[in-house]
Design a protein around this motif. Structure first.
Motif, PDB file in Angstrom:
ATOM      1  N   LEU A 160     -36.291  -9.515  26.373  1.00  0.00           N
ATOM      2  CA  LEU A 160     -35.975  -9.220  24.972  1.00  0.00           C
ATOM      3  C   LEU A 160     -37.229  -9.318  24.110  1.00  0.00           C
ATOM      4  N   ALA A 161     -37.174  -8.656  22.974  1.00  0.00           N
ATOM      5  CA  ALA A 161     -38.230  -8.823  21.972  1.00  0.00           C
ATOM      6  C   ALA A 161     -38.261 -10.271  21.508  1.00  0.00           C
ATOM      7  N   ASP A 162     -39.388 -10.696  20.958  1.00  0.00           N
ATOM      8  CA  ASP A 162     -39.534 -12.092  20.546  1.00  0.00           C
ATOM      9  C   ASP A 162     -38.488 -12.504  19.531  1.00  0.00           C
ATOM     10  N   ASP A 163     -38.028 -11.553  18.694  1.00  0.00           N
ATOM     11  CA  ASP A 163     -37.017 -11.897  17.694  1.00  0.00           C
ATOM     12  C   ASP A 163     -35.597 -11.725  18.227  1.00  0.00           C
ATOM     13  N   LEU A 164     -35.448 -11.349  19.487  1.00  0.00           N
ATOM     14  CA  LEU A 164     -34.165 -11.199  20.195  1.00  0.00           C
ATOM     15  C   LEU A 164     -33.323 -10.038  19.685  1.00  0.00           C
ATOM     16  N   ALA A 165     -33.871  -9.205  18.842  1.00  0.00           N
ATOM     17  CA  ALA A 165     -33.065  -8.167  18.211  1.00  0.00           C
ATOM     18  C   ALA A 165     -32.942  -6.902  19.035  1.00  0.00           C
ATOM     19  N   ALA A 166     -33.739  -6.785  20.111  1.00  0.00           N
ATOM     20  CA  ALA A 166     -33.742  -5.551  20.894  1.00  0.00           C
ATOM     21  C   ALA A 166     -34.328  -5.834  22.268  1.00  0.00           C
ATOM     22  N   PRO A 167     -34.041  -4.983  23.243  1.00  0.00           N
ATOM     23  CA  PRO A 167     -34.687  -5.136  24.554  1.00  0.00           C
ATOM     24  C   PRO A 167     -36.163  -4.807  24.468  1.00  0.00           C
ATOM     25  N   ALA A 168     -36.950  -5.408  25.389  1.00  0.00           N
ATOM     26  CA  ALA A 168     -38.390  -5.150  25.421  1.00  0.00           C
ATOM     27  C   ALA A 168     -38.819  -4.718  26.818  1.00  0.00           C
ATOM     28  N   GLY A 169     -37.919  -4.147  27.552  1.00  0.00           N
ATOM     29  CA  GLY A 169     -38.217  -3.703  28.907  1.00  0.00           C
ATOM     30  C   GLY A 169     -36.973  -3.107  29.525  1.00  0.00           C
TER      31      GLY A 169
END
Length: 309
Positions: A160-169
């Motif tokens: 997840l993105a650092d802010d948890l708002a979206a996937p990052a992979g």
């Protein structure tokens, strides 16, 4: 209550969350409630932790809320679905609140899990580098109105993105239910039919309810649920090197075998570790049970029988 989750609040006390809608398989959803306690014996509540805001995309199958302290706030990960096929399949969404009991509000724009397949039961894991991962299941359930679910449930990790708002992979497949020798196809007692809303395929193997536990020696255990010889059960998989992406090795026998599951482990202020799960797995008779556990590099060991059965 199904899918219980206990948060030990840093300032003191405990908060219990779970799946409590009366029509939990496919009826209109209400939201999530919570209960509070100072001693894990006497509980106050229910208190409304989440109620869907106007225009919320989901209206059914509000399942398995988990709440953790992260980034100075409290983060809820929960499963949601919609009776409108245009809204997409069931998925795990991120919500936030300044208080452990809520009210929680949507943080991610809909589910952070893939929008082309039904997903459920997300749990947050932050690795040693501070990278947040969502570990979740693609169980055997199909989307409402879509094709039947898969026959071999899958467990994934998604950065997840650092802010948890979206996937990052992209999702990483960790294992399938068939990897565990104890996992058996879903079965119901004679005369009991599975809920139509689950849209199951033939003789499915399930993956449900992951919970990750780091050991002092650096190994990583995952509690997860499927069905065994005696009904719903909790198994243990281990990543010996402590990497969330594995490889994961399955224990030959379930930790809990007798018609109960979706467990998680929390730690009390004195350092004691407790497993909570629902038992039995028969709606509407599910109740929360708790038992002390010992967690070591070698695995997870129950220190009693909470059911007395």
């Amino acid at each position: 209550m199904r899918d219980p989750f206990v948060l030990a609040v840093p300032s003191g006390g405990f908060v219990l969350f779970g799946t409590t809608d009366e029509n939990l398989w496919g009826g209109p959803a209400t939201g999530f409630d919570c209960w509070t306690s100072d001693d894990l014996v006497t509980w106050d509540g229910p208190f409304p932790a989440f109620r869907p805001p106007a225009g919320f995309w989901a209206d059914t199958q509000f399942w398995a809320p988990e709440v953790v302290a992260h980034g100075g706030r409290y983060v809820m990960l929960a499963t949601f679905a919609s009776t409108d096929p245009a809204a997409g399949p069931r998925g795990v969404q991120v919500l936030v609140s300044d208080q452990p009991t809520g009210p929680f509000l949507p943080w991610s724009e809909g589910p952070v899990t893939p929008r082309d397949v039904p997903c459920l039961d997300g749990t947050l894991f932050v690795d040693d580098d501070g990278v947040p991962w969502l570990v979740y299941s693609r169980g055997a359930e199909g989307a409402p109105g879509g094709p039947p679910g898969i026959t071999d449930g899958e467990m994934y990790a998604l950065r997840l993105a650092d802010d948890l708002a979206a996937p990052a992979g992209s999702p990483v497949l960790l294992f399938r239910a068939s990897a565990a020798a104890w996992s058996k196809p879903l079965w119901f007692p004679e005369g009991v039919e599975p809920p139509e809303q689950l849209n199951l395929g033939k003789d499915p193997l399930f993956t449900d309810g992951p919970c990750l536990l780091r050991t002092e020696g650096g190994a990583l255990h995952m509690l997860w649920s499927s069905f065994g010889e005696e009904g719903y059960a909790i198994g243990v998989a281990t990543s010996p090197d402590g990497e969330v992406t594995g490889p994961w090795h399955q224990r030959d026998e379930p930790l809990w075998a007798r018609n109960g599951g979706h467990g998680m482990v929390f730690t009390d202020p004195a350092g004691g570790r407790h497993l909570v799960f629902h038992w039995p797995n028969d709606t509407p008779h599910e109740r929360v049970v708790m038992v002390d556990v010992e967690v070591s590099d070698d695995g997870v060991r129950l220190l009693g029988d909470p059911t007395g059965a």
